[in-house]
Scaffold this motif. Structure first.
Motif, PDB file in Angstrom:
ATOM      1  N   TYR A  24       7.660  -5.386  -6.447  1.00  0.00           N
ATOM      2  CA  TYR A  24       6.678  -4.640  -5.665  1.00  0.00           C
ATOM      3  C   TYR A  24       5.643  -3.990  -6.583  1.00  0.00           C
ATOM      4  O   TYR A  24       4.429  -4.102  -6.355  1.00  0.00           O
ATOM      5  N   ASN A  25       6.096  -3.329  -7.636  1.00  0.00           N
ATOM      6  CA  ASN A  25       5.173  -2.670  -8.561  1.00  0.00           C
ATOM      7  C   ASN A  25       4.255  -3.672  -9.249  1.00  0.00           C
ATOM      8  O   ASN A  25       3.067  -3.410  -9.457  1.00  0.00           O
ATOM      9  N   ALA A  26       4.807  -4.838  -9.614  1.00  0.00           N
ATOM     10  CA  ALA A  26       3.980  -5.875 -10.242  1.00  0.00           C
ATOM     11  C   ALA A  26       2.905  -6.359  -9.278  1.00  0.00           C
ATOM     12  O   ALA A  26       1.747  -6.591  -9.671  1.00  0.00           O
ATOM     13  N   ALA A  27       3.275  -6.512  -8.001  1.00  0.00           N
ATOM     14  CA  ALA A  27       2.298  -6.955  -6.999  1.00  0.00           C
ATOM     15  C   ALA A  27       1.219  -5.904  -6.775  1.00  0.00           C
ATOM     16  O   ALA A  27       0.037  -6.238  -6.589  1.00  0.00           O
ATOM     17  N   VAL A  28       1.600  -4.638  -6.787  1.00  0.00           N
ATOM     18  CA  VAL A  28       0.613  -3.560  -6.641  1.00  0.00           C
ATOM     19  C   VAL A  28      -0.365  -3.582  -7.813  1.00  0.00           C
ATOM     20  O   VAL A  28      -1.587  -3.443  -7.630  1.00  0.00           O
ATOM     21  N   ARG A  29       0.163  -3.770  -9.019  1.00  0.00           N
ATOM     22  CA  ARG A  29      -0.721  -3.832 -10.190  1.00  0.00           C
ATOM     23  C   ARG A  29      -1.674  -5.017 -10.097  1.00  0.00           C
ATOM     24  O   ARG A  29      -2.869  -4.901 -10.400  1.00  0.00           O
ATOM     25  N   ALA A  30      -1.145  -6.160  -9.660  1.00  0.00           N
ATOM     26  CA  ALA A  30      -1.990  -7.352  -9.529  1.00  0.00           C
ATOM     27  C   ALA A  30      -3.066  -7.132  -8.471  1.00  0.00           C
ATOM     28  O   ALA A  30      -4.228  -7.538  -8.642  1.00  0.00           O
ATOM     29  N   GLN A  31      -2.680  -6.478  -7.377  1.00  0.00           N
ATOM     30  CA  GLN A  31      -3.649  -6.231  -6.321  1.00  0.00           C
ATOM     31  C   GLN A  31      -4.722  -5.257  -6.788  1.00  0.00           C
ATOM     32  O   GLN A  31      -5.907  -5.416  -6.470  1.00  0.00           O
ATOM     33  N   SER A  32      -4.324  -4.259  -7.580  1.00  0.00           N
ATOM     34  CA  SER A  32      -5.295  -3.281  -8.094  1.00  0.00           C
ATOM     35  C   SER A  32      -6.282  -3.929  -9.048  1.00  0.00           C
ATOM     36  O   SER A  32      -7.408  -3.449  -9.200  1.00  0.00           O
TER      37      SER A  32
END
Length: 319
Positions: free
Chosen positions: A129-137
């Protein structure tokens, strides 16, 4: 920062962030007749994620919710294409925390996860989840004109004033922007801006959680749970007080031994006094009362939801 477990559990209790994966009624089902399904002593299984609540009959199932979301995306994409913009939504974030509305609604229940993570979500799930948030940011932000095309000229004034003169005047590429932008158009086509969940259903689902805690049987079992925790040297008045203990927040050093031992004690006391079962039974009673008192409005809401589902199915069948 609050624990993702805590954020997710509260969001699930409020019915805001998580897709429901529970059995609702079929598209043509008359929801009030389904109340007979709720026998207060019975369970589909020991896992609360397999339980249900009466008001779920007035909400889309997980499959229906996805169909509505897919149709909304298709309609927005088609609208944006007419305006000369090739638009795609940001990738969905991976799931974190509860699997559905009931999974963590009444607190922790998984011994294996609790022994590893206390009140926190699974570590691998959290990392994804955190990796996806970083990618989305890291994704480039859409242009202001694109943002206004999506949301319409009734977006915040500070956004609209940054748009091009043409967009500020309600057009893009020589085509008039629909009221509310392409999302507004899509939601009007579907007949809902909330995936068919009415304000009344949302309000009652939120209210039943709080009201159920005032049920005399729930208060009694909370008292027994609290006494059980005191015997283990832990002072909490109610189960969610332990879950919300500010000491149990994300820590770069991992989950503390104190959190693990507290959560395991919590789980043992919950199991001893059937806290989740008693609480769920109380909420079922509360919701059945709501349905009886609001039957006409809820029947109309279910009919409207069925209409949204039919439109979504038609949109998706043409893709």
């Amino acid at each position: 920062m609050r624990s993702p477990h805590r954020i997710a559990r509260r969001a699930a209790a409020a019915v805001g962030l998580f897709t429901l994966a529970l059995t609702g009624c079929s598209q043509g089902g008359a929801a009030p007749a389904q109340s007979a399904r709720f026998s207060l002593g019975s369970r589909a299984g020991a896992d609360p994620a397999t339980w249900t609540l009466p008001l779920l009959a007035y909400r889309p199932t997980a499959e229906q919710d996805k169909s509505i979301a897919d149709a909304e995306t298709t309609l927005v994409r088609q609208c944006m294409k007419r305006l000369g913009i090739d638009w795609s939504p940001a990738p969905a974030l991976p799931p974190i925390g509860p699997r559905n509305l009931l999974d963590w609604r009444y607190g922790i229940h998984d011994p294996e996860l609790t022994a590893r993570r206390g009140y926190q979500p699974d570590a691998a799930q959290l990392a994804r989840y955190n990796a996806a948030v970083r990618a989305q940011s890291a994704r480039p932000s859409p242009s202001i004109d694109t943002q206004v095309a999506l949301g319409g000229t009734d977006m915040p004034a500070d956004v609209v004033k940054q748009a091009s003169p043409e967009v500020r005047n309600g057009s893009l590429g020589g085509r008039k922007l629909p009221p509310g932008g392409c999302f507004g158009e899509a939601r009007r086509t579907l007949g809902s801006a909330t995936h068919g969940i009415s304000p009344l259903v949302q309000k009652l689902t939120n209210a039943s959680y709080g009201e159920s805690k005032n049920d005399p049987r729930v208060k009694e079992v909370f008292g027994r749970w609290s006494a059980c925790m005191r015997e283990k040297g832990l002072k909490y008045a109610a189960p969610m007080d332990a879950n919300d203990d500010p000491r149990f927040r994300p820590n770069p050093n991992g989950v503390s031994p104190l959190e693990i031992s507290t959560a395991m004690a919590d789980l043992a006391c919950r199991d001893t006094y059937r806290v989740a079962e008693v609480w769920h039974e109380a909420e079922v009673r509360v919701q059945l009362g709501y349905i009886q008192r609001n039957k006409d409005a809820l029947t109309a809401d279910r009919r409207a939801l069925d209409g949204v589902i039919r439109v979504a199915d038609r949109v998706n069948s043409r893709v």
